[in-house]
Design an enzyme around this catalytic site. Structure first.
Site, short mmCIF file in Angstrom:
data_model
loop_
_atom_site.label_atom_id
_atom_site.label_comp_id
_atom_site.label_asym_id
_atom_site.label_seq_id
_atom_site.Cartn_x
_atom_site.Cartn_y
_atom_site.Cartn_z
N CYS A 78 39.15 39.96 36.18
CA CYS A 78 38.58 39.04 37.18
C CYS A 78 37.13 39.31 37.55
O CYS A 78 36.28 38.42 37.47
CB CYS A 78 39.43 39.07 38.45
SG CYS A 78 41.14 38.57 38.20
N HIS A 132 35.52 37.93 42.51
CA HIS A 132 36.49 38.95 42.84
C HIS A 132 36.01 39.65 44.11
O HIS A 132 34.81 39.94 44.23
CB HIS A 132 36.65 39.96 41.71
CG HIS A 132 37.80 40.90 41.92
ND1 HIS A 132 37.70 42.03 42.67
CD2 HIS A 132 39.10 40.85 41.50
CE1 HIS A 132 38.87 42.65 42.70
NE2 HIS A 132 39.73 41.94 42.00
#
Length: 540
Positions: A78, A132
């Site tokens: 991510c 993220h």
């Protein structure tokens, strides 16, 4: 009335009206943008040819958009891949290669897509997971948004349920085991663990949850409704808007309302046909599915020795996980439908730039792998769907990358594409699906060598980086010790190599990099990789 005052009032009114007209013209000239980010969504969608999954809303979007069949992420995890798509630059530029680095700590001059659009007259707003949390200031990068980032409240969830435990679970028994105090205690116990994506941290609950609750019992359902309200508000403004909506599912744990589980039969779940490591494949290419093993119901299914990096989940658990993944995809699809219906009700569905992307792929048992964190096809290939006003829908098999999204949105919006982006606009592919803009796509993934292996190889550092070059037919991966593409290439730093032939071996069963029958192709692929390294070094 004072004549001077009347003149000043007239000037003010003229400027007010003129500015309003200019603002409306700017809004009319620049399309609104809906930017939908999906966590861990691999291209198992109806529009990508999957006949089992139920994704009517994403398929509806695809029928008015361009579907990029061969799109690849920059790094199959991510933080790095989101930093890359949001800045249009590769991980070796952002210097985000893990889930701990905050991008502005190491590269404060990065300009993000929404940040740039603000300078181009856009209002920018966001909700859910776009960056993220560890990669951006405050988890959201406040400078990216002209409107403070949206967050849900306890009252946004059903009163009889409240918010999910640990942001995930609604089952009462799980909630009892996942109190904030227990979660904090577990985090404290594990605070000294090394930052390693493969290391179970044991702060999760079960890997799945199936209960009869409404969509807004979980975070994605709440965020879809809040995004709907925000889109309506933005549509009434004087500026064009960029609305970013980040959905968490189908990320683990696979939780979704029961009605989405009921769309599928457990016995129909497709088990990966190849669950071995590739022949001649280096062990460094694999992991032991540590992210999945974080969940409390997984360790009992581990059957193989740790040094093999195999986990060998039992068949019934595999089917349960795949069932959960499919259900979560359908749940996510319903939330996309909320957004599309909102635009349609406003009469702007066909005049809005709509981008939907999954940040990377996901292993569902192939190579005995679960989750992402590799350079294999199932982890690096990710969905990308873009609808541009006035552009006919279609599908393209041309190679694309996430770094191409930033310049593409600028091109579609009619704003200048900034310098120093690593990607290129995909608008030519949208206008001509058979065109070609990239000769290859690049992904990468870091690893660490064990100390004994590091000493054996004569290395002084355990850091490794695997660079993977994907062409139409082949994937060439080279694992380098203590190296990034911003350094001169040195053959002595090569630890291992891989090559897969997707025409004859789409499941990546055999690493043919040293096969004499592939000698010339292997040589050509390595040459392409070295040209790539050279080009990246020149950008330094």
């Amino acid at each position: 009335m004072n004549t001077k005052f009347i003149k000043l009032l007239s000037v003010f009114c003229f400027l007010f009206v003129s500015n309003g007209i200019i603002a409306q013209q700017n809004k009319a000239n620049k399309p609104n943008i809906l930017f939908i980010a999906v966590d861990d969504l691999k291209p198992i969608l109806g529009c990508y040819g999957n006949t089992l999954v139920k994704t009517p809303n994403i398929d509806r979007l695809a029928k008015m958009a361009t579907v990029f069949n061969k799109n690849y992420c920059q790094q199959a995890i991510c933080g790095p891949t989101r930093a890359s798509i949001m800045t249009g630059t590769r991980p070796d530029v952002t210097q985000v290669w893990n889930l701990t680095t905050q991008m502005r700590d190491v590269n404060p001059d990065l300009v993000t897509l929404p940040q740039y659009l603000i300078s181009q007259g856009y209002e920018t707003s966001g909700i859910g997971k776009i960056y993220h949390p560890s990669s951006a200031i405050g988890g959201v990068d406040p400078v990216s948004w002209s409107i403070p980032y949206l967050k849900s409240k306890e009252s946004d969830f059903p009163a009889n349920l409240g918010s999910p435990a640990n942001g995930q679970y609604q089952l009462s028994e799980t909630k009892a085991r996942m109190t904030p105090e227990i979660i904090a205690e577990r985090k404290q116990q594990n605070k000294d663990l090394a930052s390693n994506d493969e290391n179970p941290k044991s702060i999760k609950g079960p890997s799945v949850e199936c209960i009869d609750v409404p969509d807004n019992a979980y975070q994605d359902g709440v965020n879809a409704l809040l995004a709907k309200e925000q889109i309506i508000k933005l549509s009434k403004g004087t500026k064009p808007f960029f609305m970013a909506v980040g959905f968490s599912k189908p990320h683990l744990p696979f939780v979704s309302p029961k009605k989405y589980w009921d769309l599928y039969k457990r016995e129909d779940m497709p088990i990966a046909s190849f669950q071995e490591h590739s022949k001649n494949g280096p062990l460094i290419a694999y992991h032991q599915s540590g992210e999945l093993r974080n969940y409390l119901d997984i360790p009992e299914f581990t059957t193989l020795p740790a040094d093999s990096l195999r986990i060998g989940l039992k068949l019934e658990k595999q089917k349960e996980l795949i069932h959960g993944y499919y259900a979560a995809v359908s749940y996510l699809d319903a939330q996309v439908g909320v957004l599309l219906n909102t635009l349609e009700s406003l009469g702007t569905l066909n005049s809005t730039i709509i981008v939907l992307w999954g940040d990377h792929g996901w292993h569902l048992g192939d190579h005995d792998l679960w989750h992402k964190h590799t350079n294999f096809e199932e982890a690096t290939r990710a969905p990308l769907i873009i609808a541009g006003p006035g552009i006919k829908p279609g599908k393209t098999n041309s190679l694309t990358e996430f770094v191409d999204v930033f310049p593409t949105i600028c091109d579609l919006a009619g704003v200048t594409i900034p310098n120093k982006l690593d990607g290129i606009s995909l608008k030519p592919l949208m206008l001509n699906n058979s065109a070609k803009v990239n000769d290859y796509s690049i992904s990468q993934y870091p690893r660490k060598l064990k100390k004994l292996e590091m000493i054996k190889k004569g290395y002084t550092d355990s850091k490794m980086m695997g660079y993977s070059l994907r062409t139409d037919k082949y994937r060439y991966t080279i694992w380098m010790n203590n190296f990034t593409s911003k350094q001169p290439f040195n053959e002595s730093q090569v630890y291992a190599s891989e090559m897969y032939d997707y025409v004859n071996d789409p499941l990546e069963r055999v690493n043919v990099v040293n096969d004499k029958n592939y000698a010339e192709i292997s040589k050509e692929m390595k040459a392409k990789m070295l040209v790539y390294f050279k080009s990246e070094l020149a950008k330094k």
